[in-house]
Design a protein around this motif. Structure first.
Motif, PDB file in Angstrom:
ATOM      1  N   PRO A 112      -4.332  10.780  -3.722  1.00 41.31           N
ATOM      2  CA  PRO A 112      -3.075  10.588  -3.379  1.00 41.31           C
ATOM      3  C   PRO A 112      -2.193  11.851  -3.446  1.00 41.31           C
ATOM      4  O   PRO A 112      -1.349  11.592  -2.668  1.00 41.31           O
ATOM      5  N   GLU A 153       0.860  -1.199  -0.028  1.00 39.65           N
ATOM      6  CA  GLU A 153       0.012  -0.094   0.171  1.00 39.65           C
ATOM      7  C   GLU A 153       0.609   1.399  -0.051  1.00 39.65           C
ATOM      8  O   GLU A 153       0.574   2.378  -0.837  1.00 39.65           O
ATOM      9  N   GLU A 197       0.816   4.167  -2.837  1.00 38.49           N
ATOM     10  CA  GLU A 197       0.312   5.527  -2.604  1.00 38.49           C
ATOM     11  C   GLU A 197       1.465   6.423  -3.448  1.00 38.49           C
ATOM     12  O   GLU A 197       1.200   7.376  -3.894  1.00 38.49           O
ATOM     13  N   GLU A 209       1.022   9.068  -6.341  1.00 40.09           N
ATOM     14  CA  GLU A 209       1.518  10.727  -6.350  1.00 40.09           C
ATOM     15  C   GLU A 209       2.415  11.052  -7.792  1.00 40.09           C
ATOM     16  O   GLU A 209       2.205  12.178  -7.947  1.00 40.09           O
TER      17      GLU A 209
END
Length: 99
Positions: A70, A42, A46, A50
């Protein structure tokens, strides 16, 4: 749109192949967000989201549920730095290689 054109110009100057440049730029915009959804960890997912251009574009337009995005709407416009760096790198490589 200017960022996309500059990024494509820089990639085309670096790659020197139209099909390769189109594949690289479209892969960056369309395939990269899909690949980031396949990452199991996870935290890595993330971090990769981005960097995705689609996430940046959606974050700049968002007005609600900013915590679910994000990247926030204010850091979003700073991400097109790659679009400005790509033509500069392409010009430098073009000058060294072809001039």
């Amino acid at each position: 749109m200017l960022y996309i054109a500059l990024l494509a110009l820089g990639v085309a100057a670096l790659v020197r192949d139209m099909a390769g440049a189109i594949t690289a730029v479209l892969g960056l915009f369309y395939a990269f967000p899909v690949v980031t959804m396949m990452v199991v960890d996870e935290q890595w997912r993330e971090n990769l989201q981005e960097l995705a251009r689609a996430s940046v574009g959606l974050a700049v337009q968002a007005t609600r549920n900013l915590d679910a995005l994000p990247i926030g709407p204010w850091p979003g416009p700073r991400c097109p730095a790659a679009a400005w760096a790509a033509p500069l790198a392409g010009a430098a490589v073009f000058r060294l290689r072809d001039a």
